[in-house]
Design a protein around this motif. Sequence first.
Motif, PDB file in Angstrom:
ATOM      1  N   SER A 151       0.381  -1.311   0.080  1.00  0.00           N
ATOM      2  CA  SER A 151       0.096  -0.141  -0.556  1.00  0.00           C
ATOM      3  C   SER A 151       0.689   1.338   0.518  1.00  0.00           C
ATOM      4  O   SER A 151       0.973   1.852  -0.763  1.00  0.00           O
ATOM      5  N   SER A 152       1.995   0.782   0.905  1.00  0.00           N
ATOM      6  CA  SER A 152       3.214   2.398   1.141  1.00  0.00           C
ATOM      7  C   SER A 152       3.748   2.716  -0.420  1.00  0.00           C
ATOM      8  O   SER A 152       3.208   3.435  -1.231  1.00  0.00           O
ATOM      9  N   ALA A 153       3.438   1.409  -1.261  1.00  0.00           N
ATOM     10  CA  ALA A 153       4.673   1.826  -2.712  1.00  0.00           C
ATOM     11  C   ALA A 153       3.533   2.269  -3.860  1.00  0.00           C
ATOM     12  O   ALA A 153       3.525   3.476  -4.279  1.00  0.00           O
ATOM     13  N   SER A 154       2.320   2.372  -3.454  1.00  0.00           N
ATOM     14  CA  SER A 154       1.118   3.090  -4.331  1.00  0.00           C
ATOM     15  C   SER A 154       0.777   4.234  -4.177  1.00  0.00           C
ATOM     16  O   SER A 154       0.997   4.654  -4.503  1.00  0.00           O
ATOM     17  N   ILE A 155       0.772   4.523  -2.855  1.00  0.00           N
ATOM     18  CA  ILE A 155       1.027   6.046  -1.996  1.00  0.00           C
ATOM     19  C   ILE A 155       2.020   6.626  -2.735  1.00  0.00           C
ATOM     20  O   ILE A 155       2.071   8.145  -3.155  1.00  0.00           O
ATOM     21  N   PHE A 156       2.961   6.342  -2.295  1.00  0.00           N
ATOM     22  CA  PHE A 156       4.534   6.452  -2.829  1.00  0.00           C
ATOM     23  C   PHE A 156       4.941   7.341  -4.497  1.00  0.00           C
ATOM     24  O   PHE A 156       4.963   8.326  -4.563  1.00  0.00           O
ATOM     25  N   TRP A 157       4.377   6.325  -5.749  1.00  0.00           N
ATOM     26  CA  TRP A 157       4.524   6.466  -6.128  1.00  0.00           C
ATOM     27  C   TRP A 157       3.174   7.619  -6.913  1.00  0.00           C
ATOM     28  O   TRP A 157       3.699   8.471  -7.859  1.00  0.00           O
ATOM     29  N   PHE A 158       2.254   7.877  -6.861  1.00  0.00           N
ATOM     30  CA  PHE A 158       1.080   8.085  -7.325  1.00  0.00           C
ATOM     31  C   PHE A 158       0.646   9.413  -6.977  1.00  0.00           C
ATOM     32  O   PHE A 158       1.011  10.511  -7.794  1.00  0.00           O
TER      33      PHE A 158
END
Length: 201
Positions: A151-158
């Motif tokens: 979930s963190s990966a998605s939040i950071f990327w977008f």
Amino acid sequence: MLESYLTGLIVCGGIIVAIGAQNAYVLSQAIRREHHWWSAGLCMTSDVLLFSLGMFGVSAALMAMPQALVVLRWLGVVFLGWLTIQAFYRVFKGRASLEARDTASTTLKGVLFTTLAVTLLNPQVYLDTLLLVPAIGAQQTDSTTFLAGASSASIFWFGLLAWGGSKLAPWLATPTAWRAIDGVIGLMMAAIAVQLAVAGI
């Protein structure tokens, strides 16, 4: 625990970066500064929900309904084809001649609808978030921490796409740059549509 978190962060970060249609749309909205944080937020929320559903067993239901992926595949081809046509139309007409009409038609509702469609009409999203991610997560010592990393990966990327695109906007606000951006987006959407149509999933 930390190892599971980092595994989720790295593996799912790579998956998210590879899903081109979402990235292209969020970045284009960020460069135009048109409801880009709403678009990025919807992508983040969708990913977190899909990752969570996958970890809680929805992958089994998806495997039992392969025909659903076929329907999504062709809906995705049609929708991505439409986005391709729109992008190349902007390349042909130029941003300046379309500016007034685009400003009037670019509503928050329209941006959210398109973001949702780009996300949910791509069968690869379901294979990655509901099948691949849970398969990797099941091998971790702490699946909850793995989910947090994903979930963190998605939040950071977008978040990076929305922030970075809006920061680049002043340097890209020229007719030539707009044509180049729309051309690249059009080519990317067309390539994804052709890949879905020809190679399937």
